[in-house]
Motif scaffolding. Structure first.
Motif, PDB file in Angstrom:
ATOM      1  N   PRO A 141     -57.127 -32.376   6.347  1.00 31.41           N
ATOM      2  CA  PRO A 141     -57.682 -33.698   5.955  1.00 31.41           C
ATOM      3  C   PRO A 141     -56.545 -34.546   7.062  1.00 31.41           C
ATOM      4  CG  PRO A 141     -56.252 -32.889   4.460  1.00 31.41           C
ATOM      5  CD  PRO A 141     -56.463 -31.771   5.376  1.00 31.41           C
ATOM      6  N   PRO A 142     -56.962 -35.845   6.927  1.00 30.30           N
ATOM      7  CA  PRO A 142     -56.026 -36.844   7.943  1.00 30.30           C
ATOM      8  C   PRO A 142     -54.735 -36.752   7.061  1.00 30.30           C
ATOM      9  CG  PRO A 142     -58.398 -37.830   7.242  1.00 30.30           C
ATOM     10  CD  PRO A 142     -58.294 -36.543   6.705  1.00 30.30           C
ATOM     11  N   VAL A 143     -53.828 -36.973   8.097  1.00 27.94           N
ATOM     12  CA  VAL A 143     -52.401 -37.160   7.552  1.00 27.94           C
ATOM     13  C   VAL A 143     -51.567 -38.229   7.729  1.00 27.94           C
ATOM     14  CG1 VAL A 143     -50.090 -35.782   7.851  1.00 27.94           C
ATOM     15  CG2 VAL A 143     -52.279 -34.527   7.801  1.00 27.94           C
ATOM     16  N   PRO A 144     -51.251 -39.024   6.758  1.00 27.94           N
ATOM     17  CA  PRO A 144     -50.299 -40.190   6.796  1.00 27.94           C
ATOM     18  C   PRO A 144     -48.859 -39.678   7.397  1.00 27.94           C
ATOM     19  CG  PRO A 144     -51.073 -39.985   4.683  1.00 27.94           C
ATOM     20  CD  PRO A 144     -51.705 -38.860   5.418  1.00 27.94           C
ATOM     21  N   VAL A 145     -48.102 -40.646   8.360  1.00 32.05           N
ATOM     22  CA  VAL A 145     -46.780 -40.360   8.748  1.00 32.05           C
ATOM     23  C   VAL A 145     -45.988 -40.262   7.507  1.00 32.05           C
ATOM     24  CG1 VAL A 145     -45.025 -41.134  10.026  1.00 32.05           C
ATOM     25  CG2 VAL A 145     -47.539 -41.258  10.647  1.00 32.05           C
ATOM     26  N   GLY A 146     -44.981 -39.416   7.506  1.00 32.53           N
ATOM     27  CA  GLY A 146     -44.047 -38.976   6.386  1.00 32.53           C
ATOM     28  C   GLY A 146     -42.876 -40.044   6.373  1.00 32.53           C
ATOM     29  N   ALA A 147     -43.215 -41.249   6.382  1.00 29.10           N
ATOM     30  CA  ALA A 147     -42.407 -42.114   6.486  1.00 29.10           C
ATOM     31  C   ALA A 147     -43.113 -43.745   6.295  1.00 29.10           C
ATOM     32  CB  ALA A 147     -41.455 -42.234   7.381  1.00 29.10           C
ATOM     33  N   GLY A 148     -42.365 -44.801   5.831  1.00 28.01           N
ATOM     34  CA  GLY A 148     -43.337 -45.927   5.566  1.00 28.01           C
ATOM     35  C   GLY A 148     -43.296 -46.489   6.970  1.00 28.01           C
ATOM     36  N   PHE A 149     -44.009 -46.067   7.689  1.00 27.31           N
ATOM     37  CA  PHE A 149     -44.253 -46.434   9.244  1.00 27.31           C
ATOM     38  C   PHE A 149     -44.863 -47.928   9.529  1.00 27.31           C
ATOM     39  CE2 PHE A 149     -46.178 -45.765  13.858  1.00 27.31           C
ATOM     40  CZ  PHE A 149     -44.823 -45.822  14.486  1.00 27.31           C
ATOM     41  N   SER A 150     -45.885 -48.087   8.535  1.00 26.73           N
ATOM     42  CA  SER A 150     -46.657 -49.384   8.713  1.00 26.73           C
ATOM     43  C   SER A 150     -45.629 -50.484   8.522  1.00 26.73           C
ATOM     44  CB  SER A 150     -47.867 -49.346   7.903  1.00 26.73           C
ATOM     45  OG  SER A 150     -48.681 -48.434   8.369  1.00 26.73           O
ATOM     46  N   ASP A 151     -44.921 -50.516   7.350  1.00 24.01           N
ATOM     47  CA  ASP A 151     -43.879 -51.322   6.777  1.00 24.01           C
ATOM     48  C   ASP A 151     -42.991 -51.627   7.783  1.00 24.01           C
ATOM     49  OD1 ASP A 151     -45.087 -52.146   4.303  1.00 24.01           O
ATOM     50  OD2 ASP A 151     -44.377 -50.450   3.271  1.00 24.01           O
ATOM     51  N   GLN A 152     -42.227 -50.588   8.431  1.00 21.19           N
ATOM     52  CA  GLN A 152     -41.278 -50.434   9.103  1.00 21.19           C
ATOM     53  C   GLN A 152     -41.486 -51.234  10.696  1.00 21.19           C
ATOM     54  OE1 GLN A 152     -38.335 -46.975   9.136  1.00 21.19           O
ATOM     55  NE2 GLN A 152     -39.700 -46.425   7.343  1.00 21.19           N
ATOM     56  N   VAL A 153     -42.664 -50.822  11.210  1.00 19.72           N
ATOM     57  CA  VAL A 153     -42.928 -51.598  12.249  1.00 19.72           C
ATOM     58  C   VAL A 153     -43.389 -53.024  11.857  1.00 19.72           C
ATOM     59  CG1 VAL A 153     -45.140 -51.923  13.557  1.00 19.72           C
ATOM     60  CG2 VAL A 153     -44.487 -49.678  13.318  1.00 19.72           C
ATOM     61  N   GLY A 154     -43.756 -53.408  10.703  1.00 20.19           N
ATOM     62  CA  GLY A 154     -44.057 -54.753  10.235  1.00 20.19           C
ATOM     63  C   GLY A 154     -42.659 -55.337  10.195  1.00 20.19           C
ATOM     64  N   ALA A 155     -41.638 -54.713   9.758  1.00 18.76           N
ATOM     65  CA  ALA A 155     -40.144 -55.442   9.588  1.00 18.76           C
ATOM     66  C   ALA A 155     -39.736 -55.499  11.042  1.00 18.76           C
ATOM     67  CB  ALA A 155     -39.408 -54.278   8.910  1.00 18.76           C
ATOM     68  N   MET A 156     -39.895 -54.736  11.931  1.00  9.09           N
ATOM     69  CA  MET A 156     -39.640 -54.944  13.472  1.00  9.09           C
ATOM     70  C   MET A 156     -40.213 -56.282  14.006  1.00  9.09           C
ATOM     71  SD  MET A 156     -37.466 -52.799  14.182  1.00  9.09           S
ATOM     72  CE  MET A 156     -36.484 -51.148  13.739  1.00  9.09           C
ATOM     73  N   ASN A 157     -41.637 -56.620  13.471  1.00  9.30           N
ATOM     74  CA  ASN A 157     -42.253 -57.786  14.096  1.00  9.30           C
ATOM     75  C   ASN A 157     -41.776 -58.911  13.559  1.00  9.30           C
ATOM     76  OD1 ASN A 157     -44.108 -56.140  15.745  1.00  9.30           O
ATOM     77  ND2 ASN A 157     -45.721 -55.901  14.273  1.00  9.30           N
ATOM     78  N   ILE A 158     -41.274 -58.932  12.293  1.00  9.47           N
ATOM     79  CA  ILE A 158     -40.835 -60.004  11.564  1.00  9.47           C
ATOM     80  C   ILE A 158     -39.492 -60.226  12.367  1.00  9.47           C
ATOM     81  CG2 ILE A 158     -39.444 -60.861   9.709  1.00  9.47           C
ATOM     82  CD1 ILE A 158     -41.576 -59.363   7.940  1.00  9.47           C
ATOM     83  N   VAL A 159     -38.404 -59.392  12.736  1.00  9.88           N
ATOM     84  CA  VAL A 159     -37.206 -59.638  13.224  1.00  9.88           C
ATOM     85  C   VAL A 159     -37.648 -60.118  14.758  1.00  9.88           C
ATOM     86  CG1 VAL A 159     -35.274 -58.709  14.391  1.00  9.88           C
ATOM     87  CG2 VAL A 159     -35.951 -57.948  12.063  1.00  9.88           C
ATOM     88  N   TYR A 160     -38.500 -59.761  15.532  1.00 10.28           N
ATOM     89  CA  TYR A 160     -38.757 -60.308  16.736  1.00 10.28           C
ATOM     90  C   TYR A 160     -39.209 -61.465  16.926  1.00 10.28           C
ATOM     91  CZ  TYR A 160     -43.628 -59.954  18.942  1.00 10.28           C
ATOM     92  OH  TYR A 160     -44.999 -60.076  19.210  1.00 10.28           O
ATOM     93  N   GLY A 161     -40.064 -61.767  15.907  1.00 12.45           N
ATOM     94  CA  GLY A 161     -40.485 -62.996  15.728  1.00 12.45           C
ATOM     95  C   GLY A 161     -39.505 -64.129  15.213  1.00 12.45           C
ATOM     96  N   VAL A 162     -38.787 -63.956  14.358  1.00 15.55           N
ATOM     97  CA  VAL A 162     -37.765 -64.549  13.891  1.00 15.55           C
ATOM     98  C   VAL A 162     -36.549 -65.027  14.858  1.00 15.55           C
ATOM     99  CG1 VAL A 162     -35.781 -64.838  12.426  1.00 15.55           C
ATOM    100  CG2 VAL A 162     -37.954 -64.081  11.372  1.00 15.55           C
ATOM    101  N   LEU A 163     -36.273 -64.054  15.545  1.00 16.08           N
ATOM    102  CA  LEU A 163     -35.452 -64.243  16.778  1.00 16.08           C
ATOM    103  C   LEU A 163     -35.977 -65.000  17.743  1.00 16.08           C
ATOM    104  CD1 LEU A 163     -33.740 -60.786  16.999  1.00 16.08           C
ATOM    105  CD2 LEU A 163     -32.949 -62.769  15.687  1.00 16.08           C
ATOM    106  N   ALA A 164     -37.349 -64.862  18.200  1.00 17.99           N
ATOM    107  CA  ALA A 164     -37.903 -65.896  19.104  1.00 17.99           C
ATOM    108  C   ALA A 164     -37.952 -67.182  18.676  1.00 17.99           C
ATOM    109  CB  ALA A 164     -39.387 -65.282  19.658  1.00 17.99           C
ATOM    110  N   ALA A 165     -38.297 -67.242  17.498  1.00 15.52           N
ATOM    111  CA  ALA A 165     -38.330 -68.612  16.692  1.00 15.52           C
ATOM    112  C   ALA A 165     -36.956 -69.200  16.965  1.00 15.52           C
ATOM    113  CB  ALA A 165     -38.988 -68.570  15.464  1.00 15.52           C
ATOM    114  N   LEU A 166     -35.824 -68.504  16.583  1.00 14.81           N
ATOM    115  CA  LEU A 166     -34.488 -69.325  16.658  1.00 14.81           C
ATOM    116  C   LEU A 166     -34.092 -69.680  18.059  1.00 14.81           C
ATOM    117  CD1 LEU A 166     -32.438 -66.592  14.591  1.00 14.81           C
ATOM    118  CD2 LEU A 166     -32.589 -69.216  14.220  1.00 14.81           C
TER     119      LEU A 166
END
Length: 400
Positions: A163-188
Motif C-alpha cells: 500500500p501507499p506509505v505515509p512518512v513516519g513523522a508529521g512531515f506535512s505539519d513540520q513543512v508547514g511550520a517552516m513555511n510559517i517561520v520563513y513567512g513571518v521573518l520575511a514580514a518582519l
C-alpha cells in the motif's frame, strides 16, 4: 550572554497541535517572547495525545513537550468577553500572531486579522490551515497524514507490491511550520522598511506540493505518475543502485553512485551487464535483488568502510535511539535537554541552526497550562486584584 536575534519580538501564539506550535518554538529558540494562549484546564489538544500510550512523569505528553519549549502559557477562555479584552491588550504590544484554528473560527470570536489590525496596524498575523481559507475542501479536517495522501507523497512511498506509505513523522505539519517561520521573518524584515504589518496565510496542501517540486514537475510535464519499485529502491524515479540494502546485522543506504564501482566492491563482475542507464532503471528491481544478495554477506560496518573507501555515497540505517548515539550527532550537540516540573529531565532535539552572534538556546521547559497567566497579565498592566477577578470568573486560569 550573547544577544538573541528575536529578543525584542513578542509572539501571541494561538496555535495548537504541531504546525503552529513548532513554528512558534523555532521563533522562541531565537529569543522571541512567546505567549501561548491555551484553554483553561485542557490546554493545547496535544497535551492529551501521545505515542504508545506513554506519558513522561505520568501525565505529560511527549508530543506536547516536543513543540512548546521556551514559551509561557496563558490559560484563557477565548469565548468570554473578558478574554477578548485581554487579547486586545496583548495585541497592542505584540509583533506577531500565529493561529491554526479552522478558517473563520477566530474571526467569529473577534480575533481575526482585520480586528487585530485595527488595534495594532504593525501586527503580523499568520494563519495556518490545512487547505487555505476557501475552496471545496474548506470544511475538511486538515491533518498531516491526510495531506500526505492528497499530495502524492504517500502514493510515491513504499514498495509497489504494497500500500501507499505515509512518512513516519508529521512531515506535512513540520513543512508547514517552516513555511510559517520563513513567512513571518520575511514580514518582519518588510515591516522594518515599510512600517506595515500584514496577513500571512500558510496551508499544508500547498506546502507539501511545494516541497515535492521536482517530483511534481516531472509528473506534470511528462504526464506520467511515478511507479513505485517492488524492491528497496529508495525513490520511485531513481534507477539502481539508489536504495536501501540488507546486511548481516542491519541495513545500509546507497545514493547516486557509479554502478561499476559498487560492483567492484561487492565482487561480482557479471552485474556489469546491467551498467547502462536504461537497464539500471527498467530492470532496477532485478538489479536490487542481485545486489541485496551480495550485501547480505557483509556486516554493516565492513560494507560501509569498503564503500566509503571507494567514495560511494552511503550510510547506515539507524533507529531513533541509535541516531541519538551517532558520533556525528553527538559531535554536533544535536541532542539537548530541559528540566520540567512534572516530567523531570526531558531529552530533546536541539535547535538545528547555528548562529555566530545570536545563538539559539533552550531557556525554558514546555509550560504547564496557565503556568504564567498571572505573570503575563501583570506585564500587560493588570493589577493582582484584576487578575484575581478574571480567575474568579473562569476567563483566566493560573497553575501554581
Amino acid at each position: 550572554m550573547n544577544a538573541k536575534a528575536l529578543e525584542d519580538v513578542t509572539v501571541l501564539d494561538l496555535s495548537h497541535l504541531l504546525q503552529g506550535p513548532f513554528a512558534t518554538q523555532l521563533l522562541a529558540d531565537l529569543g522571541a517572547t512567546v505567549i501561548k494562549v491555551e484553554r483553561p484546564g485542557q490546554g493545547d489538544l496535544f497535551r492529551s495525545l501521545t505515542f504508545n500510550n506513554r506519558w513522561l512523569g505520568g501525565s505529560e505528553s511527549p508530543n506536547f513537550l516536543a513543540w512548546n519549549r521556551n514559551k509561557r502559557s496563558l490559560a484563557l477562555d477565548l469565548k468570554s468577553e473578558s478574554a477578548r479584552e485581554v487579547i486586545y491588550k496583548l495585541v497592542e504590544r505584540a509583533d506577531i500572531v500565529v493561529q491554526n484554528f479552522r478558517p473563520g473560527v477566530l474571526t467569529r470570536l473577534g480575533f481575526g486579522y482585520e480586528a487585530l489590525k485595527e488595534i495594532n496596524p504593525r501586527i503580523i498575523y499568520c494563519s495556518g490551515s490545512g487547505y487555505g481559507d476557501s475552496g471545496p475542501y474548506l470544511t475538511r479536517p486538515g491533518q498531516d497524514m491526510l495531506i500526505q495522501g492528497l499530495t502524492g507523497l504517500a502514493a510515491a512511498t513504499g514498495r509497489g507490491d504494497g500500500p501507499p506509505v505515509p512518512v513516519g513523522a508529521g512531515f506535512s505539519d513540520q513543512v508547514g511550520a517552516m513555511n510559517i517561520v520563513y513567512g513571518v521573518l520575511a514580514a518582519l524584515y518588510w515591516r522594518e522598511r515599510s512600517g506595515k504589518g500584514q496577513h500571512i496565510k500558510v496551508n499544508l496542501l500547498a506546502g507539501m506540493l511545494a516541497h515535492q517540486g521536482q517530483e511534481m514537475l516531472m509528473a506534470m510535464n511528462f504526464n506520467a505518475d511515478f511507479q513505485r519499485p517492488r524492491s528497496g529502491i529508495g525513490h520511485p524515479g531513481m534507477d539502481a543502485p539508489f536504495g536501501v540494502y540488507p546486511t548481516q546485522d542491519g541495513w545500509v543506504t546507497v545514493a547516486m553512485s557509479p554502478f561499476s564501482r559498487l560492483v567492484g566492491i561487492l565482487g561480482d563482475d557479471s552485474l556489469l551487464a546491467y551498467d547502462d542507464p536504461k537497464q539500471l532503471f527498467d530492470r532496477r528491481d532485478e538489479v536490487w535483488e542481485k545486489l541485496a544478495a551480495l550485501t547480505r554477506t557483509w556486516t554493516t560496518a565492513a560494507l560501509i568502510d569498503a564503500m566509503l573507501a571507494q567514495d560511494i555515497w552511503c550510510g547506515e540505517v539507524k533507529t531513533h535511539l541509535q541516531a541519538e548515539q551517532d558520533p556525528q550527532v553527538q559531535h554536533l550537540g544535536a541532542i539537548s535537554h530541559y528540566d520540567h516540573p512534572v516530567a523531570g529531565r526531558v531529552k530533546v532535539v536541539a535547535p538545528a541552526v547555528s548562529f555566530s552572534e545570536t545563538p539559539a538556546a533552550i531557556t525554558r521547559p514546555a509550560p504547564l497550562v496557565g503556568q504564567h497567566s498571572r505573570e503575563i497579565l501583570r506585564e500587560a498592566g493588570y493589577s493582582d486584584a484584576q487578575v484575581d477577578a478574571l480567575i474568579a470568573t473562569g476567563a483566566v486560569a493560573q497553575t501554581d
